[in-house]
Design a protein around this motif. Structure first.
Motif, mmCIF file in Angstrom:
data_model
loop_
_atom_site.group_PDB
_atom_site.id
_atom_site.type_symbol
_atom_site.label_atom_id
_atom_site.label_comp_id
_atom_site.label_asym_id
_atom_site.label_seq_id
_atom_site.Cartn_x
_atom_site.Cartn_y
_atom_site.Cartn_z
ATOM 1 N N GLY A 115 -37.973 -22.781 -25.186
ATOM 2 C CA GLY A 115 -38.692 -21.543 -25.491
ATOM 3 C C GLY A 115 -37.942 -20.357 -24.918
ATOM 4 N N LYS A 116 -38.642 -19.251 -24.745
ATOM 5 C CA LYS A 116 -37.982 -18.060 -24.189
ATOM 6 C C LYS A 116 -38.450 -17.840 -22.755
ATOM 7 C CE LYS A 116 -36.190 -15.817 -27.974
ATOM 8 N NZ LYS A 116 -36.392 -14.885 -29.060
ATOM 9 N N ALA A 117 -37.556 -17.305 -21.945
ATOM 10 C CA ALA A 117 -37.909 -17.059 -20.541
ATOM 11 C C ALA A 117 -37.450 -15.666 -20.126
ATOM 12 C CB ALA A 117 -37.251 -18.116 -19.654
ATOM 13 N N TRP A 118 -38.291 -15.016 -19.324
ATOM 14 C CA TRP A 118 -37.954 -13.669 -18.839
ATOM 15 C C TRP A 118 -38.286 -13.574 -17.363
ATOM 16 C CZ3 TRP A 118 -40.232 -14.450 -23.563
ATOM 17 C CH2 TRP A 118 -39.573 -13.932 -24.666
ATOM 18 N N HIS A 119 -37.514 -12.767 -16.663
ATOM 19 C CA HIS A 119 -37.894 -12.374 -15.302
ATOM 20 C C HIS A 119 -38.514 -10.982 -15.422
ATOM 21 C CE1 HIS A 119 -37.693 -11.116 -11.104
ATOM 22 N NE2 HIS A 119 -37.466 -12.381 -10.776
ATOM 23 N N ARG A 178 -43.459 -29.135 -15.918
ATOM 24 C CA ARG A 178 -44.168 -30.305 -15.406
ATOM 25 C C ARG A 178 -44.434 -30.144 -13.917
ATOM 26 N NH1 ARG A 178 -42.969 -35.148 -13.797
ATOM 27 N NH2 ARG A 178 -40.728 -34.854 -13.976
ATOM 28 N N THR A 179 -45.696 -30.334 -13.542
ATOM 29 C CA THR A 179 -46.031 -30.388 -12.117
ATOM 30 C C THR A 179 -46.184 -31.865 -11.768
ATOM 31 O OG1 THR A 179 -48.416 -30.360 -12.459
ATOM 32 C CG2 THR A 179 -47.317 -28.214 -12.290
ATOM 33 N N ARG A 180 -46.465 -32.128 -10.510
ATOM 34 C CA ARG A 180 -46.583 -33.535 -10.101
ATOM 35 C C ARG A 180 -47.677 -34.250 -10.897
ATOM 36 N NH1 ARG A 180 -47.334 -34.271 -3.931
ATOM 37 N NH2 ARG A 180 -45.201 -33.504 -3.915
ATOM 38 N N SER A 181 -48.733 -33.489 -11.278
ATOM 39 C CA SER A 181 -49.862 -34.187 -11.899
ATOM 40 C C SER A 181 -50.055 -33.923 -13.390
ATOM 41 C CB SER A 181 -51.154 -33.813 -11.165
ATOM 42 O OG SER A 181 -51.278 -32.415 -11.149
ATOM 43 N N ALA A 182 -49.341 -32.962 -13.975
ATOM 44 C CA ALA A 182 -49.595 -32.674 -15.401
ATOM 45 C C ALA A 182 -48.386 -32.012 -16.046
ATOM 46 C CB ALA A 182 -50.806 -31.744 -15.531
ATOM 47 N N GLU A 183 -48.420 -32.003 -17.390
ATOM 48 C CA GLU A 183 -47.350 -31.364 -18.138
ATOM 49 C C GLU A 183 -47.959 -30.238 -18.970
ATOM 50 O OE1 GLU A 183 -44.677 -34.158 -19.634
ATOM 51 O OE2 GLU A 183 -43.310 -32.617 -20.400
ATOM 52 N N TYR A 184 -47.276 -29.106 -19.041
ATOM 53 C CA TYR A 184 -47.800 -27.938 -19.765
ATOM 54 C C TYR A 184 -46.821 -27.558 -20.856
ATOM 55 C CZ TYR A 184 -50.787 -27.801 -15.690
ATOM 56 O OH TYR A 184 -51.670 -28.151 -14.710
ATOM 57 N N GLU A 185 -47.301 -27.545 -22.096
ATOM 58 C CA GLU A 185 -46.444 -27.106 -23.198
ATOM 59 C C GLU A 185 -46.482 -25.598 -23.274
ATOM 60 O OE1 GLU A 185 -46.735 -28.751 -27.024
ATOM 61 O OE2 GLU A 185 -46.438 -30.803 -26.316
ATOM 62 N N LEU A 186 -45.299 -24.984 -23.292
ATOM 63 C CA LEU A 186 -45.239 -23.512 -23.250
ATOM 64 C C LEU A 186 -44.244 -22.984 -24.280
ATOM 65 C CD1 LEU A 186 -44.914 -23.155 -19.351
ATOM 66 C CD2 LEU A 186 -47.000 -22.830 -20.694
ATOM 67 N N ASP A 187 -44.592 -21.835 -24.874
ATOM 68 C CA ASP A 187 -43.639 -21.163 -25.769
ATOM 69 C C ASP A 187 -42.750 -20.211 -24.962
ATOM 70 O OD1 ASP A 187 -44.789 -22.209 -28.258
ATOM 71 O OD2 ASP A 187 -46.538 -20.999 -27.693
ATOM 72 N N SER A 188 -43.318 -19.650 -23.920
ATOM 73 C CA SER A 188 -42.551 -18.698 -23.090
ATOM 74 C C SER A 188 -42.896 -18.890 -21.619
ATOM 75 C CB SER A 188 -42.910 -17.248 -23.438
ATOM 76 O OG SER A 188 -42.509 -16.939 -24.743
ATOM 77 N N ILE A 189 -41.891 -18.606 -20.777
ATOM 78 C CA ILE A 189 -42.130 -18.615 -19.328
ATOM 79 C C ILE A 189 -41.753 -17.242 -18.777
ATOM 80 C CG2 ILE A 189 -41.513 -19.635 -17.098
ATOM 81 C CD1 ILE A 189 -40.799 -22.220 -18.534
ATOM 82 N N VAL A 190 -42.633 -16.698 -17.963
ATOM 83 C CA VAL A 190 -42.345 -15.422 -17.298
ATOM 84 C C VAL A 190 -42.162 -15.714 -15.807
ATOM 85 C CG1 VAL A 190 -43.288 -13.155 -16.678
ATOM 86 C CG2 VAL A 190 -43.611 -14.059 -19.006
ATOM 87 N N PHE A 191 -40.987 -15.391 -15.323
ATOM 88 C CA PHE A 191 -40.733 -15.558 -13.884
ATOM 89 C C PHE A 191 -41.103 -14.263 -13.175
ATOM 90 C CE2 PHE A 191 -37.761 -18.546 -15.835
ATOM 91 C CZ PHE A 191 -38.079 -19.694 -15.134
ATOM 92 N N ALA A 192 -42.166 -14.339 -12.380
ATOM 93 C CA ALA A 192 -42.530 -13.184 -11.536
ATOM 94 C C ALA A 192 -42.207 -13.611 -10.115
ATOM 95 C CB ALA A 192 -43.996 -12.840 -11.712
#
Ligand code: NA7
Length: 519
Positions: free
Chosen positions: A141-145, A344-358
């Protein structure tokens, strides 16, 4: 920009290098939705020009990033500053030539220049921190800071979006993203304390009053601790009844903004007093967030309020009442990797189109150490600072003659209205260069003794505060491997200014000053 303005007045030839394609620094890069200053607009502005402060009209109590950037562009145009700024140019290295007493500067386009003085106005928060997540490169997907937001903006409509980070930037961007995204996942490692901004259009009566009284207001601001005139309640939080305490906190909460920290005189000085303020904020979170488990996860504990920067928000806690927002506590279930389809965290997986790094910045030292700065004997600044930054007054560094830092580590910088600090540094540096020129001196350098003394003083003052109790970017604790030390000076801008003025008045005590070398 102000440094350029002042140096030009001295008749010096000045070249400003700027990595961005426009002016504005932090306000050029941080274009994420919701970006806003948490110091009131009328205080967060230059004071050096009476005409400028009178003619500029702020529209809101707390200005948005676009409005601040418009202001900065206006300043650049008004004082014809652009002609001496070279945009889209990053300084990669700089070495002090002891034979000529000049800095030799190298830029990333391969060009070289030399200068008598090198002034680093690289900002406290310009080196972006993207943690080294496993699998980061694989994300499809796309990622931004937040601090590298595209100029044209981003449309998240219909998307599943993940935000990592809940500091000031996260807290501002999250409510805006929630309005757009189909679903927003907030990955929180440490909850922040946040107070409401209570933003509003500028009150015209206040504006007229401020414009009529600017000079006096600014003078008073310069003498305060934080560069902002605010009413500090002289009482201790522990000496009043629980009812009075609650009333005072509520009054400040209703008013909004960081003056919440001044509700009582000892909120930032005594752990028990601080805890009363912290508990008040937690009670407000519980009253706002409907799901008690989410409210509990959003409630900070384990560090005193204000020792990580107090956030100022508009609708942050309310955002977690929306059906399309999920808080994921990555302290409980750590973030393990970024996958091609999400996270993915230790307990679950998250489907994402975009990630925003704050995820913040390598604050104070990052921007300076990213440039290969070499002083006398080819000594590297990065190596010198491996055990934590060492400066004299946050303005000069032993071993690095004729180099000045604006809002450097060891100065009040982020513990103040930064405009007040910037103007003070610029004026001090201007005075120092004038002093050298009038006496035909070519070189100034902080002595090791003076620097050691200042570093010890900064630490001693830090140890009297609550700041060392938090793992904050103030302490360098957000960057793996970085030495843990309080980097800004916690003694207040008023006291600091006095100290700087005394040192100048003593003929630059703690510096060695040298005439030109005999040929
Ligand atoms: P901050 O205040 O440094 O916030 C960064 C956030 O990102 C914070 O919540 C961090 O959690 C989080 N973070 C950082 N690395 C990670 C990893 N690896 N995993 C999960 N979460 C992470 O930066 P901001 O941009 O919000 O604000 C900086 C300043 O700019 C601000 O105070 C204003 O002065 C302007 P942590 O707290 O480290 O657990």
């Amino acid at each position: 920009m102000y440094m350029l303005y002042r140096l030009r007045q001295l008749g010096l030839s000045v070249r400003v290098y700027e990595a961005g394609s426009g002016v504005g620094g932090v306000w050029f890069w941080n274009r994420y939705p919701g970006a806003r200053c948490d110091i009131e607009s009328m205080n967060y502005s230059y004071s050096f020009s009476h005409e400028l402060e009178q003619e500029w009209k702020w529209t809101e109590k707390y200005a948005t990033q676009p409005e601040i950037l418009r202001y900065i562009n206006h300043v650049a145009d008004r004082f014809s500053l652009r002609e001496d700024i070279q945009f889209k140019t990053r300084v990669s290295a700089s070495v002090f030539n002891e034979a000529t007493n000049r800095w030799e500067i190298q830029t990333d386009d391969g060009a070289r220049a030399s200068a008598r003085f090198l002034i680093m106005a690289t900002g406290c928060m310009s080196a972006v921190n993207v943690p080294d997540f496993k699998g980061l490169e694989s994300f499809q997907g796309k990622a931004w800071h937040t601090a590298r937001w595209p100029e044209e903006g981003v449309d998240f409509t219909g998307q599943r979006v993940g935000v990592i980070g809940t500091g000031s930037s996260g807290i501002q961007v999250i409510p805006k993203l929630a309005e757009q995204a189909a679903h927003l996942f907030v990955f929180q490692r440490t909850p922040s304390f946040s107070v409401p901004a209570r933003n509003a259009p500028i009150d015209p009566v206040y504006e007229s009053w401020m414009k009529a009284n600017y000079a006096d207001y600014r003078r008073r601001a310069r003498e305060t601790r934080a560069g902002v005139v605010m009413e500090v309640n002289p009482k201790s939080a522990l000496e009043v009844s629980p009812e009075e305490r609650e009333r005072e906190y509520m009054a400040r909460w209703e008013k909004g903004g960081t003056a919440f920290l001044a509700t009582f005189s000892d909120v930032m000085a005594r752990r028990e007093a601080n805890e009363t303020a912290a508990e008040f904020v937690r009670s407000q979170i519980r009253a706002t967030v409907r799901d008690p488990a989410v409210a509990a996860a959003l409630s900070p504990s384990g560090y005193p309020l204000g020792t990580k920067r107090l956030c100022v928000d508009t609708g942050y806690y309310e955002t977690f009442n929306r059906d399309n927002v999920t808080l994921v506590d990555v302290k409980l279930s750590p973030l393990e990797e970024i996958t091609p389809r999400g996270l993915r965290t230790r307990s679950a997986e998250y489907e994402l189109d975009s990630i925003v790094f704050a995820t913040g910045f390598d604050a104070f030292t990052g921007a300076l150490c990213n440039i290969d700065i070499r002083g006398r004997g080819n000594a590297s600044l990065k190596q010198k600072w491996a055990g934590g930054p060492r400066t004299y007054l946050g303005l000069a560094i032993a071993g690095f003659p004729n180099l000045f830092t604006i809002t450097g580590p060891g100065s009040p910088s982020v513990f103040s209205n930064t405009l007040v600090s910037i103007e003070q540094h610029v004026e001090w540096i201007t005075g120092c260069i004038t002093h050298l020129r009038e006496r035909h001196l070519e070189r100034i350098e902080a002595t090791v003794e003076a620097e050691d003394g200042w570093v010890a003083h900064v630490k001693e003052v830090a140890d009297r505060t609550l700041y060392p109790l938090a793992n904050s970017w103030y302490m360098g604790a957000n960057i793996p491997g970085k030495t843990r030390v309080l980097m800004p000076y916690a003694g207040g801008v008023g006291a600091y200014r006095k100290k700087c003025e005394e040192i100048a008045a003593q003929g630059y005590a703690g510096f060695s000053l040298e005439p030109p070398r005999a040929m």
